[in-house]
Design an enzyme around this catalytic site. Structure first.
Site, PDB file in Angstrom:
ATOM      1  CE  LYS A 238      51.290 -26.263   0.620  1.00 22.85           C
ATOM      2  NZ  LYS A 238      51.235 -25.470   1.850  1.00 22.85           N
ATOM      3  CG  ASN A 239      53.208 -28.020   3.856  1.00 22.89           C
ATOM      4  OD1 ASN A 239      53.065 -26.986   3.201  1.00 22.89           O
ATOM      5  ND2 ASN A 239      52.203 -28.677   4.397  1.00 22.89           N
TER       6      ASN A 239
ATOM      7  CB  CYS B 221      44.572 -18.370   6.417  1.00 14.96           C
ATOM      8  SG  CYS B 221      44.600 -20.018   7.099  1.00 14.96           S
TER       9      CYS B 221
ATOM     10  NE  ARG C 219      47.384 -21.689   9.466  1.00 14.75           N
ATOM     11  CZ  ARG C 219      47.817 -22.243   8.339  1.00 14.75           C
ATOM     12  NH1 ARG C 219      47.211 -21.997   7.202  1.00 14.75           N
ATOM     13  NH2 ARG C 219      48.865 -23.030   8.355  1.00 14.75           N
TER      14      ARG C 219
ATOM     15  CG  ASP D 174      48.121 -30.683   5.583  1.00 12.57           C
ATOM     16  OD1 ASP D 174      47.350 -29.854   6.078  1.00 12.57           O
ATOM     17  OD2 ASP D 174      49.352 -30.531   5.542  1.00 12.57           O
TER      18      ASP D 174
ATOM     19  NE  ARG E 145      48.340 -21.520  -0.590  1.00 14.21           N
ATOM     20  CZ  ARG E 145      47.907 -22.121   0.520  1.00 14.21           C
ATOM     21  NH1 ARG E 145      46.614 -22.276   0.728  1.00 14.21           N
ATOM     22  NH2 ARG E 145      48.746 -22.564   1.424  1.00 14.21           N
TER      23      ARG E 145
END
Ligand code: EPU
Length: 417
Positions: free
Chosen positions: A22-23, A116, A121, A306, A398
């Protein structure tokens, strides 16, 4: 509102292919707009965040089509320079479109991403870096109005912290800027290298990626290319965690073991045997888990923030006391409260978590507090006694491609209801 209902006391075993990252996919999708024709991204994961990025591309005037695991982006008719507030709010990381839109159109207007679930952030480093490159930025009514009165120009930029998003935004703006850009104290994450490799394949001149200084020589224009998104190292670590917490064994396929160099030793310290080879990792966790020495989250190549929640879930069942220090995000321990509902013994003091291993976790009604925290609850539920129901699973969607399908293939019993 969908939930995941997970039967506990399962054992994770077998073989599994790891999805695309994803990133990496998100900045790559933003980067496609720098080319005047378009690009094809293979191994692009089916995630709500990827759909959100495609909606932004469509709004800007691109055509975005998915065929299997590939996303085809046609950027020939990109005209809009504004990203509406509702699209910005869908995904905090949409800020990475800023550098790309500026590079292509010389103008960009988007709403301030705000805080968030991980805490505030800020984007101060993104803003100050772009200003150094000649961008005028007006902040008004929650919007950032960015324009380039003269030209986007290369600059020597020193980051006070190796921010992933700021490094990406500078790279995206710099590839079409006039002159040379140097990013000092740049983020070194593998996803940064993927972005540089993609941009170079489109005709950019970037070197030094993966190190602390990145050099970019601006070019007049970029074309498109076909590119395969790198494997998701965080999803890979999640599967390793699932094997560890259920005392199972698992072979992970289509990954890059070196991206997990900071994570693998932690699983070994917990008592798992880990064998990396070529594009696979085999993990055997058929022993009770042991507590580990203090883990500190750090920018890459340090231990990734993460993976913090994933390891915390495992340590809940490890014999002894473990300590985790979260150095990257202010508010990234929310999952601890939910793990406590399942019987975990975790104490939090500011950015330090102390985890006292317990022999058993119990099924409970819990809530995904954020993406990786949600994945940690899935892991805890797999090993718990009884049934767990997880709500707010939009956070999990997500970043994990149909999490119930992939986990059910390796021994889990998960239903989406
Ligand atoms: N920061 C600032 N000012 C800035 C930019 C960042 O103070 O201008 C702070 C942040 O508030 C944070 C720290 O610096 O405390 C690190 O932020 P960074 O910019 O490195 O992170 P990011 O680009 O916002 C990406 C990932 C995150 C991952 C972090 C750290 C994407 C889309 N997101 O975020 O992934 O945790 O890097 O590795 O790439 C996730 O996948 O669950 C996730 C949150």
């Amino acid at each position: 509102m969908q939930r995941l209902v997970i039967e506990g006391d399962t054992k994770i075993s077998g073989e599994i292919k790891v999805q695309g990252a994803k990133n990496s996919a998100l900045p790559l999708l933003a980067a496609t707009i720098l080319g005047k024709t378009g690009s094809v991204l293979h191994n692009c994961p089916m995630l709500s965040d990827v759909f959100a990025a495609c909606r932004i591309l469509s709004y800007l005037g691109c055509k975005c089509v998915r065929e299997g695991d590939s996303v085809i982006v046609d950027t020939a008719n990109l005209t809009h320079f504004e990203v509406p507030d509702e699209l910005m709010r869908e995904m905090r990381s949409s800020i990475v479109f800023l550098g790309a839109i500026l590079g292509r159109l010389g103008r960009c207007r988007l709403s301030f991403p705000g805080g968030c679930e991980l805490g505030p952030r800020p984007i101060d480093m993104h803003i100050s870096s772009l200003k150094q490159m000649g961008v005028i930025i007006k902040e008004e009514h929650g919007f950032l109005d960015c324009s380039i009165p003269k030209e986007l120009k290369g600059a020597a930029i020193s980051l006070s912290f190796p921010s992933v998003g700021a490094t990406e935004n500078i790279m995206l703006a710099a590839v079409l800027a006039n002159g040379d850009t140097e990013i000092r104290n740049a983020a070194r994450e593998p996803e940064i290298m993927d972005l540089a490799d993609f941009l170079n394949a489109c005709g950019a001149k970037i070197s030094g990626q993966g190190g602390s200084t990145i050099y970019i020589t601006g070019v007049k224009e970029l074309g498109g290319c076909e590119y395969s998104v790198m494997p998701d190292r965080i999803v890979a670590a999640t599967y390793m965690g699932a094997a560890a917490i259920t005392n199972g064994e698992l072979s992970l396929q289509q990954i890059r073991p070196r991206d997990l160099d900071a994570v693998t030793p932690i699983f070994e310290e917990m008592g798992c045997s880990v064998y990396p080879y070529a594009d696979r990792i085999f993990i055997n966790a058929k022993r009770p888990l042991k507590a580990v020495k203090t883990i500190r989250t750090m920018p890459y190549p340090g231990f990734p923030t993460d993976v913090q929640a994933i390891i915390m879930a495992c340590l809940c069942k490890a014999r002894g006391t473990s300590v985790i220090v979260e150095n990257i995000f202010e508010n990234r321990f929310k999952h601890a409260g939910e793990l406590r509902r399942m019987g975990a013994d975790i104490k939090i003091e500011s950015k330090v978590a102390v985890i006292e291993g317990v022999p058993k976790l119990y099924g409970a009604q819990v809530q995904a507090t954020d993406l990786r925290g949600g994945a940690a609850l899935v892991l805890a539920a797999l090993s718990a006694e009884g049934v767990t129901s997880i709500s707010e699973i939009k956070h999990i969607d997500r970043g994990y491609e149909f999490i119930e399908n992939s986990f059910n293939k390796i021994g889990a019993k998960i239903k989406r209801v």
